[in-house]
Design a protein around this motif. Sequence first.
Motif, PDB file in Angstrom:
ATOM      1  N   GLU A  66       0.812  -1.216   0.000  1.00 26.00           N
ATOM      2  CA  GLU A  66       0.000   0.000   0.000  1.00 26.00           C
ATOM      3  C   GLU A  66       0.851   1.275   0.000  1.00 26.00           C
ATOM      4  OE1 GLU A  66      -3.555   0.196   0.032  1.00 26.00           O
ATOM      5  OE2 GLU A  66      -3.255  -1.887  -0.594  1.00 26.00           O
ATOM      6  N   GLY A  67       2.171   1.123  -0.080  1.00 25.65           N
ATOM      7  CA  GLY A  67       3.074   2.265  -0.009  1.00 25.65           C
ATOM      8  C   GLY A  67       2.793   3.343  -1.040  1.00 25.65           C
ATOM      9  N   TRP A  68       2.290   2.939  -2.194  1.00 26.20           N
ATOM     10  CA  TRP A  68       2.000   3.932  -3.239  1.00 26.20           C
ATOM     11  C   TRP A  68       0.979   4.968  -2.760  1.00 26.20           C
ATOM     12  CZ3 TRP A  68      -2.984   4.308  -4.994  1.00 26.20           C
ATOM     13  CH2 TRP A  68      -3.835   3.209  -4.747  1.00 26.20           C
ATOM     14  N   ARG A  69       0.112   4.564  -1.848  1.00 22.95           N
ATOM     15  CA  ARG A  69      -0.882   5.513  -1.322  1.00 22.95           C
ATOM     16  C   ARG A  69      -0.227   6.641  -0.524  1.00 22.95           C
ATOM     17  NH1 ARG A  69      -6.050   3.725  -1.807  1.00 22.95           N
ATOM     18  NH2 ARG A  69      -6.319   1.522  -2.289  1.00 22.95           N
ATOM     19  N   TRP A  70       0.918   6.345   0.109  1.00 25.48           N
ATOM     20  CA  TRP A  70       1.600   7.343   0.929  1.00 25.48           C
ATOM     21  C   TRP A  70       2.183   8.455   0.084  1.00 25.48           C
ATOM     22  CZ3 TRP A  70       4.829   2.991   3.599  1.00 25.48           C
ATOM     23  CH2 TRP A  70       3.979   2.171   4.339  1.00 25.48           C
ATOM     24  N   MET A  71       2.379   8.207  -1.207  1.00 29.94           N
ATOM     25  CA  MET A  71       2.939   9.241  -2.076  1.00 29.94           C
ATOM     26  C   MET A  71       2.069  10.496  -2.050  1.00 29.94           C
ATOM     27  SD  MET A  71       4.455   7.073  -5.328  1.00 29.94           S
ATOM     28  CE  MET A  71       2.862   6.641  -5.978  1.00 29.94           C
ATOM     29  N   GLY A  72       0.774  10.309  -1.959  1.00 33.83           N
ATOM     30  CA  GLY A  72      -0.138  11.446  -1.908  1.00 33.83           C
ATOM     31  C   GLY A  72       0.077  12.312  -0.682  1.00 33.83           C
ATOM     32  N   GLU A  73       0.424  11.677   0.430  1.00 36.93           N
ATOM     33  CA  GLU A  73       0.714  12.413   1.665  1.00 36.93           C
ATOM     34  C   GLU A  73       1.934  13.314   1.468  1.00 36.93           C
ATOM     35  OE1 GLU A  73       2.831  11.255   5.798  1.00 36.93           O
ATOM     36  OE2 GLU A  73       1.220   9.909   5.179  1.00 36.93           O
ATOM     37  N   PHE A  74       2.972  12.773   0.846  1.00 34.20           N
ATOM     38  CA  PHE A  74       4.165  13.583   0.634  1.00 34.20           C
ATOM     39  C   PHE A  74       3.890  14.723  -0.349  1.00 34.20           C
ATOM     40  CE2 PHE A  74       8.025  14.822  -1.527  1.00 34.20           C
ATOM     41  CZ  PHE A  74       8.796  15.214  -0.439  1.00 34.20           C
ATOM     42  N   VAL A  75       3.225  14.413  -1.442  1.00 37.58           N
ATOM     43  CA  VAL A  75       2.956  15.433  -2.465  1.00 37.58           C
ATOM     44  C   VAL A  75       2.042  16.524  -1.912  1.00 37.58           C
ATOM     45  CG1 VAL A  75       1.843  15.831  -4.706  1.00 37.58           C
ATOM     46  CG2 VAL A  75       3.349  13.853  -4.378  1.00 37.58           C
ATOM     47  N   ASP A  76       1.062  16.130  -1.105  1.00 36.50           N
ATOM     48  CA  ASP A  76       0.120  17.039  -0.472  1.00 36.50           C
ATOM     49  C   ASP A  76      -0.557  17.926  -1.524  1.00 36.50           C
ATOM     50  OD1 ASP A  76      -1.250  18.069   1.762  1.00 36.50           O
ATOM     51  OD2 ASP A  76       0.236  19.650   2.051  1.00 36.50           O
ATOM     52  N   GLU A  77      -0.408  19.209  -1.427  1.00 31.14           N
ATOM     53  CA  GLU A  77      -1.061  20.122  -2.378  1.00 31.14           C
ATOM     54  C   GLU A  77      -0.066  20.728  -3.361  1.00 31.14           C
ATOM     55  OE1 GLU A  77      -4.360  20.434  -2.718  1.00 31.14           O
ATOM     56  OE2 GLU A  77      -4.543  18.956  -1.114  1.00 31.14           O
ATOM     57  N   SER A  78       1.006  20.007  -3.673  1.00 30.55           N
ATOM     58  CA  SER A  78       2.024  20.509  -4.596  1.00 30.55           C
ATOM     59  C   SER A  78       1.844  19.915  -5.984  1.00 30.55           C
ATOM     60  CB  SER A  78       3.436  20.124  -4.151  1.00 30.55           C
ATOM     61  OG  SER A  78       3.581  20.010  -2.810  1.00 30.55           O
ATOM     62  N   GLU A  79       2.553  20.514  -6.919  1.00 31.66           N
ATOM     63  CA  GLU A  79       2.598  19.953  -8.264  1.00 31.66           C
ATOM     64  C   GLU A  79       3.559  18.779  -8.267  1.00 31.66           C
ATOM     65  OE1 GLU A  79       3.450  22.826 -11.307  1.00 31.66           O
ATOM     66  OE2 GLU A  79       2.063  24.272 -10.410  1.00 31.66           O
ATOM     67  N   VAL A  80       3.249  17.786  -9.077  1.00 31.09           N
ATOM     68  CA  VAL A  80       4.088  16.599  -9.160  1.00 31.09           C
ATOM     69  C   VAL A  80       4.118  16.126 -10.603  1.00 31.09           C
ATOM     70  CG1 VAL A  80       2.191  14.994  -8.611  1.00 31.09           C
ATOM     71  CG2 VAL A  80       4.553  14.339  -8.102  1.00 31.09           C
ATOM     72  N   ILE A  81       5.237  15.540 -10.981  1.00 31.42           N
ATOM     73  CA  ILE A  81       5.372  14.945 -12.309  1.00 31.42           C
ATOM     74  C   ILE A  81       5.354  13.429 -12.129  1.00 31.42           C
ATOM     75  CG2 ILE A  81       6.872  14.659 -14.324  1.00 31.42           C
ATOM     76  CD1 ILE A  81       7.959  17.524 -13.629  1.00 31.42           C
ATOM     77  N   LEU A  82       4.388  12.796 -12.762  1.00 33.24           N
ATOM     78  CA  LEU A  82       4.218  11.346 -12.746  1.00 33.24           C
ATOM     79  C   LEU A  82       4.750  10.799 -14.060  1.00 33.24           C
ATOM     80  CD1 LEU A  82       2.835   8.624 -11.798  1.00 33.24           C
ATOM     81  CD2 LEU A  82       0.756   9.492 -12.904  1.00 33.24           C
TER      82      LEU A  82
END
Length: 160
Positions: A66-82
């Motif tokens: 489920e670690g991929w779900r934690w990525m959202g916590e780190f990104v929070d309200e920032s821009e991200v490149i996937l």
Amino acid sequence: MDRFSLRAQVIEAAETHHIQYVEIPPKEMNQIRNRVLEKFVAPEGRKSRFFWEYMLPPRVSVHNEEGWRWMGEFVDESEVILFFEDTREEYGFQLFSGPDLVEIVGEMTLCEIYLTDPEFSYLLVHNHHDFLLSSGAAVSEWLSKYKTPEYDWQSRSRGK
């Protein structure tokens, strides 16, 4: 567009959930990928399909499906490149929040998922072995909190 391609999966998930995104075309994505490799991957690993095996310190990895779900916590309200392995998908995507990222990734066939920010201050990877890996000071410091027997399968097995 092949409906099973990663690009199609991202676009379909974004449209289904009314998520704003910017598609990054292959030429620009290659430039981004090269900058990420130069900054976060040892020279001997930059040509490797699984370049996450060669990530530079500071780095932390946590083994949890489920670690991929934690990525959202780190990104929070920032821009991200996937982005993805270039052999699987040449396009990348700019997203505008962690919750949007998790919504999209949750709709996809899981494979190697790579994240960075527009400033290239970190590399965050979820791989096909269910490891969440990080390189870059802020992201590695953040991921360290999950390096416990409660979350990390490897820590759990060593603790027994």
